[in-house]
Design a protein around this motif. Structure first.
Motif, mmCIF file in Angstrom:
data_model
loop_
_atom_site.group_PDB
_atom_site.id
_atom_site.type_symbol
_atom_site.label_atom_id
_atom_site.label_comp_id
_atom_site.label_asym_id
_atom_site.label_seq_id
_atom_site.Cartn_x
_atom_site.Cartn_y
_atom_site.Cartn_z
ATOM 1 N N THR A 187 0.830 -1.202 0.000
ATOM 2 C CA THR A 187 0.000 0.000 0.000
ATOM 3 C C THR A 187 0.869 1.257 0.000
ATOM 4 N N ARG A 238 1.848 4.907 -8.215
ATOM 5 C CA ARG A 238 0.599 4.282 -7.768
ATOM 6 C C ARG A 238 -0.512 5.317 -7.598
ATOM 7 N N PRO A 239 -1.735 4.943 -7.933
ATOM 8 C CA PRO A 239 -2.856 5.868 -7.721
ATOM 9 C C PRO A 239 -3.228 5.918 -6.236
ATOM 10 N N ALA A 240 -3.736 7.053 -5.815
ATOM 11 C CA ALA A 240 -4.240 7.191 -4.448
ATOM 12 C C ALA A 240 -5.693 6.738 -4.442
ATOM 13 N N ASN A 241 -6.006 5.759 -3.595
ATOM 14 C CA ASN A 241 -7.358 5.214 -3.532
ATOM 15 C C ASN A 241 -8.127 5.629 -2.283
ATOM 16 N N THR A 242 -7.436 6.251 -1.351
ATOM 17 C CA THR A 242 -8.083 6.704 -0.122
ATOM 18 C C THR A 242 -7.597 8.120 0.187
ATOM 19 N N GLU A 292 -4.009 8.065 1.418
ATOM 20 C CA GLU A 292 -3.041 7.899 0.335
ATOM 21 C C GLU A 292 -2.871 9.197 -0.448
ATOM 22 N N GLY A 293 -3.948 9.948 -0.607
ATOM 23 C CA GLY A 293 -3.864 11.249 -1.263
ATOM 24 C C GLY A 293 -2.993 12.208 -0.461
ATOM 25 N N LYS A 353 0.647 11.299 -0.954
ATOM 26 C CA LYS A 353 1.174 11.766 -2.238
ATOM 27 C C LYS A 353 1.411 13.279 -2.215
#
Length: 82
Positions: free
Chosen positions: A5, A42-46, A49-50, A53
């Motif tokens: 993650t 990687r994309p931020a999914n939550t 996570e944003g 980033k």
């Protein structure tokens, strides 16, 4: 990389930075660069996570000597956390 993650990657990155005294400079820089690339790709999914980033973007802007970008990102982080 065995971590999966974005949160795990950012935690590991923070540990590497904290342990700079114990690692060789070259080894630490290579490790951080590898982690940065992994986090960026990687994309931020939550929301967490944003935030991770955005914090990385702030750190990279500071390294590149872009104080206005750092202030912009810090302002966005402050607004989003409240």
């Amino acid at each position: 990389m065995s971590m999966h993650t974005l949160n795990e990657l950012t935690i590991h990155r923070a540990r590497v930075l904290r342990e700079l005294d114990q690692l060789s400079r070259t080894e630490a820089e290579a490790s951080v660069s590898e982690l940065d690339e992994e986090i960026i790709s990687r994309p931020a999914n939550t929301p967490d996570e944003g935030f991770a980033k955005l914090e990385l973007a702030r750190d990279l802007a500071a390294i590149d000597g872009c104080p206005n970008v750092v202030k912009l990102i810090e302002g966005a982080l402050l607004a989003l956390r409240h």
